[in-house]
Structures are given as structure tokens and as C-alpha cells.
Design a protein around this motif. Structure first.
Motif, PDB file in Angstrom:
ATOM      1  N   ASP A  79     -22.955  -6.672  -5.562  1.00 42.52           N
ATOM      2  CA  ASP A  79     -21.509  -6.634  -5.440  1.00 42.52           C
ATOM      3  C   ASP A  79     -21.093  -7.087  -4.049  1.00 42.52           C
ATOM      4  N   ARG A  80     -19.904  -7.637  -3.966  1.00 46.91           N
ATOM      5  CA  ARG A  80     -19.325  -8.054  -2.685  1.00 46.91           C
ATOM      6  C   ARG A  80     -17.951  -7.431  -2.538  1.00 46.91           C
ATOM      7  N   PHE A  81     -17.671  -6.986  -1.342  1.00 52.53           N
ATOM      8  CA  PHE A  81     -16.395  -6.334  -1.046  1.00 52.53           C
ATOM      9  C   PHE A  81     -15.739  -7.023   0.140  1.00 52.53           C
ATOM     10  N   PHE A  82     -14.429  -7.221   0.050  1.00 50.99           N
ATOM     11  CA  PHE A  82     -13.662  -7.799   1.140  1.00 50.99           C
ATOM     12  C   PHE A  82     -12.614  -6.785   1.570  1.00 50.99           C
ATOM     13  N   PHE A  83     -12.571  -6.493   2.861  1.00 53.56           N
ATOM     14  CA  PHE A  83     -11.611  -5.527   3.402  1.00 53.56           C
ATOM     15  C   PHE A  83     -10.741  -6.204   4.460  1.00 53.56           C
ATOM     16  N   ASP A  84      -9.446  -6.038   4.330  1.00 48.83           N
ATOM     17  CA  ASP A  84      -8.474  -6.497   5.317  1.00 48.83           C
ATOM     18  C   ASP A  84      -7.496  -5.348   5.540  1.00 48.83           C
ATOM     19  N   PRO A  85      -7.931  -4.335   6.297  1.00 51.21           N
ATOM     20  CA  PRO A  85      -7.111  -3.130   6.449  1.00 51.21           C
ATOM     21  C   PRO A  85      -5.911  -3.366   7.374  1.00 51.21           C
ATOM     22  N   PRO A  86      -4.959  -2.459   7.360  1.00 51.16           N
ATOM     23  CA  PRO A  86      -3.877  -2.523   8.352  1.00 51.16           C
ATOM     24  C   PRO A  86      -4.479  -2.453   9.754  1.00 51.16           C
ATOM     25  N   TYR A  87      -3.801  -3.068  10.702  1.00 46.12           N
ATOM     26  CA  TYR A  87      -4.294  -3.098  12.076  1.00 46.12           C
ATOM     27  C   TYR A  87      -3.900  -1.821  12.808  1.00 46.12           C
ATOM     28  N   ILE A  88      -4.879  -1.098  13.298  1.00 43.33           N
ATOM     29  CA  ILE A  88      -4.619   0.139  14.028  1.00 43.33           C
ATOM     30  C   ILE A  88      -3.903  -0.140  15.356  1.00 43.33           C
ATOM     31  N   LEU A  89      -4.021  -1.355  15.865  1.00 39.64           N
ATOM     32  CA  LEU A  89      -3.382  -1.724  17.131  1.00 39.64           C
ATOM     33  C   LEU A  89      -1.941  -2.183  16.957  1.00 39.64           C
ATOM     34  N   ALA A  90      -1.470  -2.274  15.736  1.00 45.54           N
ATOM     35  CA  ALA A  90      -0.116  -2.748  15.479  1.00 45.54           C
ATOM     36  C   ALA A  90       0.707  -1.651  14.824  1.00 45.54           C
ATOM     37  N   ASP A  91       2.006  -1.759  14.982  1.00 45.81           N
ATOM     38  CA  ASP A  91       2.901  -0.768  14.381  1.00 45.81           C
ATOM     39  C   ASP A  91       3.981  -1.498  13.598  1.00 45.81           C
ATOM     40  N   SER A  92       3.594  -1.994  12.440  1.00 45.08           N
ATOM     41  CA  SER A  92       4.550  -2.700  11.598  1.00 45.08           C
ATOM     42  C   SER A  92       4.610  -2.019  10.234  1.00 45.08           C
ATOM     43  N   GLN A  93       5.533  -2.441   9.434  1.00 42.76           N
ATOM     44  CA  GLN A  93       5.681  -1.866   8.091  1.00 42.76           C
ATOM     45  C   GLN A  93       4.414  -2.080   7.277  1.00 42.76           C
ATOM     46  N   TYR A  94       3.720  -3.182   7.530  1.00 43.30           N
ATOM     47  CA  TYR A  94       2.461  -3.488   6.839  1.00 43.30           C
ATOM     48  C   TYR A  94       1.430  -2.379   7.069  1.00 43.30           C
ATOM     49  N   ASN A  95       1.501  -1.714   8.210  1.00 39.43           N
ATOM     50  CA  ASN A  95       0.523  -0.688   8.563  1.00 39.43           C
ATOM     51  C   ASN A  95       0.875   0.677   8.004  1.00 39.43           C
ATOM     52  N   ARG A  96       1.881   0.740   7.174  1.00 40.04           N
ATOM     53  CA  ARG A  96       2.308   2.027   6.617  1.00 40.04           C
ATOM     54  C   ARG A  96       2.120   2.023   5.107  1.00 40.04           C
ATOM     55  N   THR A  97       1.586   3.106   4.601  1.00 37.70           N
ATOM     56  CA  THR A  97       1.428   3.285   3.170  1.00 37.70           C
ATOM     57  C   THR A  97       2.197   4.538   2.779  1.00 37.70           C
ATOM     58  N   TYR A  98       3.213   4.377   2.005  1.00 38.65           N
ATOM     59  CA  TYR A  98       4.060   5.490   1.599  1.00 38.65           C
ATOM     60  C   TYR A  98       4.547   6.283   2.813  1.00 38.65           C
ATOM     61  N   GLY A  99       4.882   5.565   3.882  1.00 40.89           N
ATOM     62  CA  GLY A  99       5.427   6.197   5.081  1.00 40.89           C
ATOM     63  C   GLY A  99       4.386   6.691   6.066  1.00 40.89           C
ATOM     64  N   ASN A 100       3.120   6.628   5.713  1.00 36.38           N
ATOM     65  CA  ASN A 100       2.051   7.106   6.599  1.00 36.38           C
ATOM     66  C   ASN A 100       1.420   5.933   7.337  1.00 36.38           C
ATOM     67  N   LYS A 101       1.323   6.056   8.648  1.00 31.74           N
ATOM     68  CA  LYS A 101       0.711   5.000   9.461  1.00 31.74           C
ATOM     69  C   LYS A 101      -0.812   5.035   9.301  1.00 31.74           C
ATOM     70  N   TRP A 102      -1.421   3.866   9.253  1.00 32.17           N
ATOM     71  CA  TRP A 102      -2.881   3.760   9.224  1.00 32.17           C
ATOM     72  C   TRP A 102      -3.417   4.483  10.451  1.00 32.17           C
ATOM     73  N   SER A 103      -4.373   5.367  10.264  1.00 28.87           N
ATOM     74  CA  SER A 103      -4.825   6.239  11.355  1.00 28.87           C
ATOM     75  C   SER A 103      -6.266   5.959  11.761  1.00 28.87           C
ATOM     76  N   ILE A 104      -6.663   6.568  12.849  1.00 26.78           N
ATOM     77  CA  ILE A 104      -8.050   6.492  13.298  1.00 26.78           C
ATOM     78  C   ILE A 104      -8.979   7.068  12.234  1.00 26.78           C
ATOM     79  N   ASP A 105      -8.551   8.149  11.584  1.00 29.43           N
ATOM     80  CA  ASP A 105      -9.363   8.722  10.494  1.00 29.43           C
ATOM     81  C   ASP A 105      -9.541   7.719   9.352  1.00 29.43           C
TER      82      ASP A 105
END
Length: 99
Positions: A1-27
Motif C-alpha cells: 500500500d502507498r499513502f500520501f499525506f499533505d497535512p495542514p501546516y503547523i507553521l501557518a494560521d489559515s482557514q485551511y489549518n482548521r477542521t471544524y474550528g479546531n487548529k491543527w496542533s502539535i499533538d
């Protein structure tokens, strides 16, 4: 299997980095790297792209994680992204893969 990940950027603070109002976190970032490590242990393949440097900040979690795998600069020009920010030339994205 192959997996591709393009997560929200922890260094940026845009709407893209929020999921249901929660910011992408260090966790979230640490859990994602744990998933990649598990995929590697099980013999799967993964590719991950992420922003390693932006606005003078570095993603130290990504830098540490990427040392275990094959890493390359994506050579992306962020000049046309986020018109509200003027200096995007110093942003650096990398690609990390385990094959």
C-alpha cells in the motif's frame, strides 16, 4: 500500500489549518508522524509533504522526523499563494518518503 499525506501546516494560521474550528496542533502532527512510522514498520510506503520553514520559524518536529527517511526539497514557489502576505519567498516545503 502507498499513502500520501499533505497535512495542514503547523507553521501557518489559515482557514485551511482548521477542521471544524479546531487548529491543527502539535499533538495532531505527532500522531501523523506516528502513523507514518507504523506504515513503515508494516512494510507500507508513504509520502508526506509539509512546510518546514515559514516566517522565520522552523517546524522542529518535522525536521526530527524527516531525518529517519528520504527527504527532498519540493522547490515550490509560494509567491502566488496567500496574497495577503508579502514575503513568502523564505517558505520551504519538503517531501519525506520511506522508499
Amino acid at each position: 500500500d502507498r499513502f500520501f499525506f499533505d497535512p495542514p501546516y503547523i507553521l501557518a494560521d489559515s482557514q485551511y489549518n482548521r477542521t471544524y474550528g479546531n487548529k491543527w496542533s502539535i499533538d495532531d502532527e505527532e500522531r501523523l508522524y506516528g502513523v507514518c512510522d507504523k506504515i513503515n514498520e508494516l512494510g507500507g510506503r508513504f509520502i508526506l509533504t509539509n512546510l518546514v520553514e515559514s516566517k522565520g520559524q522552523k517546524n522542529s518536529l518535522l525536521l526530527t522526523f524527516s531525518k529517519k527517511y528520504n527527504t527532498m526539497d519540493t522547490n515550490v514557489d509560494f509567491g502566488c499563494c496567500n496574497y495577503q502576505r508579502k514575503n513568502k519567498k523564505n517558505d520551504k516545503e519538503i517531501l519525506v518518503k520511506n522508499f
